[in-house]
Design a protein around this motif. Structure first.
Motif, mmCIF file in Angstrom:
data_model
loop_
_atom_site.group_PDB
_atom_site.id
_atom_site.type_symbol
_atom_site.label_atom_id
_atom_site.label_comp_id
_atom_site.label_asym_id
_atom_site.label_seq_id
_atom_site.Cartn_x
_atom_site.Cartn_y
_atom_site.Cartn_z
ATOM 1 N N MET A 96 0.878 -1.167 0.000
ATOM 2 C CA MET A 96 0.000 0.000 0.000
ATOM 3 C C MET A 96 0.917 1.220 0.000
ATOM 4 N N ILE A 97 0.565 2.239 -0.781
ATOM 5 C CA ILE A 97 1.334 3.481 -0.721
ATOM 6 C C ILE A 97 0.377 4.615 -0.372
ATOM 7 N N ALA A 98 0.826 5.454 0.567
ATOM 8 C CA ALA A 98 -0.004 6.570 1.020
ATOM 9 C C ALA A 98 0.862 7.610 1.701
ATOM 10 N N THR A 99 0.296 8.795 1.870
ATOM 11 C CA THR A 99 0.941 9.860 2.629
ATOM 12 C C THR A 99 -0.142 10.632 3.368
ATOM 13 N N ASP A 100 0.239 11.732 3.999
ATOM 14 C CA ASP A 100 -0.735 12.527 4.742
ATOM 15 C C ASP A 100 -1.950 12.849 3.881
ATOM 16 N N GLY A 101 -3.122 12.774 4.503
ATOM 17 C CA GLY A 101 -4.353 13.090 3.789
ATOM 18 C C GLY A 101 -5.055 11.880 3.219
ATOM 19 N N PHE A 102 -4.602 10.662 3.558
ATOM 20 C CA PHE A 102 -5.317 9.471 3.094
ATOM 21 C C PHE A 102 -6.659 9.380 3.818
ATOM 22 N N GLU A 103 -7.667 8.884 3.110
ATOM 23 C CA GLU A 103 -8.978 8.659 3.735
ATOM 24 C C GLU A 103 -8.835 7.463 4.671
ATOM 25 N N GLN A 104 -9.080 7.694 5.955
ATOM 26 C CA GLN A 104 -8.804 6.699 6.986
ATOM 27 C C GLN A 104 -9.339 5.303 6.658
ATOM 28 N N ASP A 105 -10.629 5.198 6.373
ATOM 29 C CA ASP A 105 -11.213 3.879 6.123
ATOM 30 C C ASP A 105 -10.670 3.221 4.865
ATOM 31 N N GLU A 106 -10.234 4.011 3.892
ATOM 32 C CA GLU A 106 -9.745 3.460 2.629
ATOM 33 C C GLU A 106 -8.343 2.870 2.757
ATOM 34 N N THR B 62 9.421 7.732 6.514
ATOM 35 C CA THR B 62 8.900 6.745 7.458
ATOM 36 C C THR B 62 8.316 7.385 8.717
ATOM 37 N N ASP B 63 8.149 8.707 8.707
ATOM 38 C CA ASP B 63 7.446 9.386 9.796
ATOM 39 C C ASP B 63 5.967 9.014 9.710
ATOM 40 N N LYS C 250 -9.353 15.258 11.245
ATOM 41 C CA LYS C 250 -8.203 14.375 11.416
ATOM 42 C C LYS C 250 -8.659 12.983 11.825
ATOM 43 N N GLY C 251 -8.014 11.997 11.231
ATOM 44 C CA GLY C 251 -8.269 10.611 11.581
ATOM 45 C C GLY C 251 -7.046 10.029 12.262
ATOM 46 N N GLN C 252 -6.931 8.721 12.186
ATOM 47 C CA GLN C 252 -5.794 8.020 12.787
ATOM 48 C C GLN C 252 -4.541 8.237 11.952
ATOM 49 N N SER C 253 -3.398 8.080 12.605
ATOM 50 C CA SER C 253 -2.145 8.087 11.868
ATOM 51 C C SER C 253 -1.568 6.671 11.904
ATOM 52 N N ILE C 254 -0.616 6.429 11.036
ATOM 53 C CA ILE C 254 0.035 5.122 10.946
ATOM 54 C C ILE C 254 1.474 5.357 10.511
ATOM 55 N N THR C 255 2.369 4.520 10.977
ATOM 56 C CA THR C 255 3.777 4.649 10.618
ATOM 57 C C THR C 255 4.092 3.711 9.452
ATOM 58 N N LEU D 1 9.114 5.062 -0.258
ATOM 59 C CA LEU D 1 8.877 4.731 -1.667
ATOM 60 C C LEU D 1 10.175 4.305 -2.349
ATOM 61 N N ASP D 2 11.273 5.004 -2.027
ATOM 62 C CA ASP D 2 12.559 4.691 -2.655
ATOM 63 C C ASP D 2 13.073 3.302 -2.302
ATOM 64 N N ASP D 3 12.597 2.742 -1.188
ATOM 65 C CA ASP D 3 13.030 1.411 -0.765
ATOM 66 C C ASP D 3 12.156 0.284 -1.324
ATOM 67 N N VAL D 4 11.133 0.627 -2.085
ATOM 68 C CA VAL D 4 10.221 -0.375 -2.635
ATOM 69 C C VAL D 4 10.842 -1.069 -3.843
ATOM 70 N N ASP D 5 10.833 -2.399 -3.799
ATOM 71 C CA ASP D 5 11.176 -3.217 -4.961
ATOM 72 C C ASP D 5 9.878 -3.925 -5.353
ATOM 73 N N THR D 6 9.301 -3.527 -6.467
ATOM 74 C CA THR D 6 7.986 -4.065 -6.846
ATOM 75 C C THR D 6 8.020 -5.569 -7.088
ATOM 76 N N ASP D 7 9.197 -6.140 -7.323
ATOM 77 C CA ASP D 7 9.299 -7.589 -7.491
ATOM 78 C C ASP D 7 8.939 -8.333 -6.204
ATOM 79 N N ASP D 8 8.968 -7.634 -5.069
ATOM 80 C CA ASP D 8 8.678 -8.250 -3.770
ATOM 81 C C ASP D 8 7.179 -8.356 -3.471
ATOM 82 N N PHE D 9 6.325 -7.862 -4.377
ATOM 83 C CA PHE D 9 4.899 -7.772 -4.075
ATOM 84 C C PHE D 9 4.030 -8.352 -5.187
ATOM 85 N N ASP D 10 2.840 -8.837 -4.758
ATOM 86 C CA ASP D 10 1.864 -9.399 -5.690
ATOM 87 C C ASP D 10 0.789 -8.400 -6.091
ATOM 88 N N ALA D 11 0.558 -7.389 -5.234
ATOM 89 C CA ALA D 11 -0.526 -6.444 -5.480
ATOM 90 C C ALA D 11 -0.187 -5.092 -4.877
#
Length: 188
Positions: A11-21, A43-44, A55-60, A65-75
């Motif tokens: 999953m990729i997201a940053t500030d302003g993501f819709e909490q339930d989504e 990673t903040d 404001k909703g919940q936050s998550i760490t 993004l720079d550390d993502v290797d898409t070969d490591d993921f199915d979706a």
């Protein structure tokens, strides 16, 4: 209940993501046994919103993004919110990640405003899709066949309109992963 113990979802997201989504698809995938990794610009902790107004919940995030290797993921799952995809489509690596998943014909699921990132990656031409109403013209202008349905599955691409559609969105993602894993085990 699905058993997605072999599934690896980004999953990729940053500030302003819709909490339930972010939280509801993430929890549905975790409950089904999938390994879910969250990547962001840094990673903040990132701040969610509820209906783009409070404001909703936050998550760490787990990695950048720079550390993502898409070969490591199915979706790839892209939560909406107005601010989140608007900021993400300006991140070169986020756009590359979408392009790599689509180029590899891996599952990409986007809800609400998240299809903005798909438009930015130039991967919607000729695809049947849905989104939040204000994003539909952007999708049409980018060549998508836009419909108003709670969830649309077009090959590897899954789209939904809004938080009310999350149950159907989650089901479509889990079914696509089950099918993908079944295909992989047949090929093995």
């Amino acid at each position: 209940m699905a058993d997605l113990a072999q599934a690896r979802v980004l999953m990729i997201a940053t500030d302003g993501f819709e909490q339930d989504e972010l939280f509801k698809p993430r929890q549905a995938l975790l409950d089904a046994g999938a390994k879910v990794t969250l990547a962001s610009i840094k990673t903040d902790p990132i701040q969610g919103v509820i209906n783009d107004s409070e404001k909703g919940q936050s998550i760490t995030p787990d990695l950048t993004l720079d550390d993502v290797d898409t070969d490591d993921f199915d979706a790839l799952v892209l939560p909406g919110g107005v601010g989140n995809p608007d900021k993400m489509r300006l991140q070169e690596r986020a756009v590359e990640i979408v392009t790599e998943f689509m180029g590899d014909d891996k599952i990409v699921a986007a809800i609400c405003h998240a299809p903005w990132l798909l438009v930015e990656a130039d991967v919607v031409d000729g695809r049947r899709m849905t989104s939040w109403p204000s994003v539909r013209t952007d999708l049409e202008n980018a060549g998508a066949d836009v419909v108003d349905e709670e969830v649309v599955v077009d090959g590897n691409l899954i789209t939904s309109r809004k938080p009310d559609d999350i149950p159907a969105f989650n089901t479509a993602i889990i079914e696509a992963l089950e099918e993908e894993l079944a295909d992989e085990s047949e090929d093995a």
